[in-house]
Design an enzyme around this catalytic site. Structure first.
Site, PDB file in Angstrom:
ATOM      1  CE  LYS A   1      47.764  43.919  43.195  1.00 56.12           C
ATOM      2  NZ  LYS A   1      47.798  44.696  41.939  1.00 56.12           N
TER       3      LYS A   1
ATOM      4  CB  SER B   1      24.808  46.261  26.756  1.00 54.16           C
ATOM      5  OG  SER B   1      25.209  46.703  28.030  1.00 54.16           O
TER       6      SER B   1
END
Length: 324
Positions: free
Chosen positions: A174, A122
Site C-alpha cells: 500500500k 512519447s
C-alpha cells in the site's frame, strides 16, 4: 485649525471617491476583456467552416475533457479536413490515450493528417498514431517509445535533518513506493509490472498502426528519439515536409479541394492559458499594487510553472536534459 480639519476631511473624501471609481474602472475593464475573450474563444472554434481545420497539440499532454469536447464539436462541423499540428514532449499515459481515442473518432468523420512541427515524442507520438499519415520536418524529434515512473528517495536527507516517517498501513504494497524510503524488492517488482504492461500496450500500438514486423519494432522501441530524416526510414513517419506537404496529401489522397484555406480551430484551452484571462488578471493585480506578479502572469511564467507540476500517474514523456 477648523479650516485645516475641513481640508483633511475633504481630501479623505476625495481619496475615497477616487479609489471607488478606480475600482469600478478596473472591474469594467476586466468584464470587457473576459466577455471579448469568451466571444473570441467561442467564435474561434467556428473559423474552420468550409476550410481545412488546423488544430494544435502543444505542451504537456494530460487528461483534458474540454479538449475532447472541442474535438467532438469539430467532428460535427463543416470543416473539409483536419491537420493536427503536434509540438509536444508527451505527458501522462492516460491523457495520451484519451487524446488518441478522440483523434481516432475524429478521423472517422473527417480526412485527417498529422504534421509534426517540432517534437512528437512519447505520449505525443501516441496521439500522432491516430492518423494514417504522419508528416514531420527533417529536424523534428519523433519517437521515444517507452513509459516511466519517477520519484525521489529522501531517506538520506531525512536522516541528515533528523526526521523519520512513521507508517501504519493495511498491506506492505500500500502506497509503495512512497518517495521517502528506498522501495522494497516487492514494491519495485510491482511497479515494474505496471510499467511493462503499459509499455507492451504502447509498443503494440506502434507496431499495429505503423505495420511493423518484430525486427522493425525492435529498432525503434528502446526509448530513443529520432529526427524526421531518420524516422522516415524507420517507418515512424510517412513523409518529410511541412504543412504544404500535408495539404498536398489531403488533396491527392482525400480529394480535398486544392484552393481551400487552412484555418486554426481553437481547442478549448485551460483556464490559466486563456490570453484574455491573463490580461484581466494582470490588470487586477496592477490595480492592487502587485505589479511584479502581474508581469509574471503576462509572460506566462505562472501558467508554465503550474503546467510542469501535477503530472499524476505513469508518464509517456521525453525530458531532455537542459544544457542552458
Amino acid at each position: 485649525m477648523s479650516l485645516d480639519s475641513d481640508v483633511i476631511v475633504d481630501r479623505r473624501r476625495l481619496r475615497r471617491k477616487l479609489t471607488f471609481w478606480r475600482t469600478i474602472a478596473v472591474l469594467v475593464a476586466v468584464v470587457a476583456i473576459v466577455a471579448g475573450g469568451l466571444y473570441a474563444t467561442r467564435s474561434g472554434t467556428q473559423t474552420s467552416s468550409g476550410a481545412i481545420a488546423r488544430i494544435k497539440i502543444e505542451g504537456l499532454i494530460q487528461s483534458n475533457n474540454e479538449r475532447i469536447e472541442a474535438l467532438e464539436r469539430l467532428e460535427k462541423s463543416s470543416a473539409a479536413a483536419v491537420i493536427v499540428q503536434i509540438n509536444s514532449p508527451g505527458g501522462t499515459v492516460a491523457g495520451s490515450e484519451q487524446l488518441y481515442d478522440a483523434l481516432v473518432r475524429l478521423k472517422a468523420k473527417k480526412p485527417m493528417i498529422v504534421m509534426v512541427e517540432g517534437v512528437a515524442a512519447s505520449g505525443a507520438y501516441i496521439a500522432a498514431l491516430a492518423s494514417d499519415q504522419i508528416v514531420a520536418r527533417q529536424t523534428s524529434m519523433v519517437g521515444s517509445i517507452g513509459v516511466l515512473v519517477q520519484f525521489p528517495v529522501l531517506s538520506g536527507l531525512m536522516k541528515t535533518v533528523g526526521v523519520r516517517l512513521e507508517e501504519v498501513k493495511s498491506s506492505p504494497l500500500k502506497a509503495a513506493p512512497n518517495g521517502i524510503d528506498e522501495p522494497s524488492p516487492e514494491a519495485r517488482a510491482a511497479l515494474e509490472a505496471l510499467i511493462k504492461d503499459n509499455y507492451t500496450w504502447f509498443r503494440g500500438l506502434v507496431q499495429n498502426r505503423r505495420a511493423m514486423d518484430e525486427a522493425q519494432i525492435e529498432k525503434v522501441a528502446d526509448g530513443r528519439v529520432f529526427t524526421g530524416r531518420q524516422a522516415i526510414g524507420l517507418k515512424l513517419i510517412d513523409q518529410v515536409g511541412d504543412e504544404k506537404t500535408a495539404v498536398a496529401w489531403l488533396v491527392a489522397e482525400k480529394k480535398i479541394k486544392s484552393d481551400l484555406p487552412v484555418r486554426d480551430y481553437k481547442l478549448s484551452p485551460k483556464l490559466g492559458d486563456l490570453t484574455f484571462l491573463r490580461a484581466a488578471t494582470s490588470i487586477t493585480l496592477n490595480a492592487v499594487g502587485l505589479s511584479s506578479i502581474a508581469r509574471q502572469v503576462e509572460q506566462g511564467g505562472f501558467a508554465q510553472a503550474i503546467d510542469g507540476m501535477g503530472l499524476d500517474g505513469m508518464l509517456a514523456l521525453w525530458r531532455p536534459v537542459s544544457l542552458n
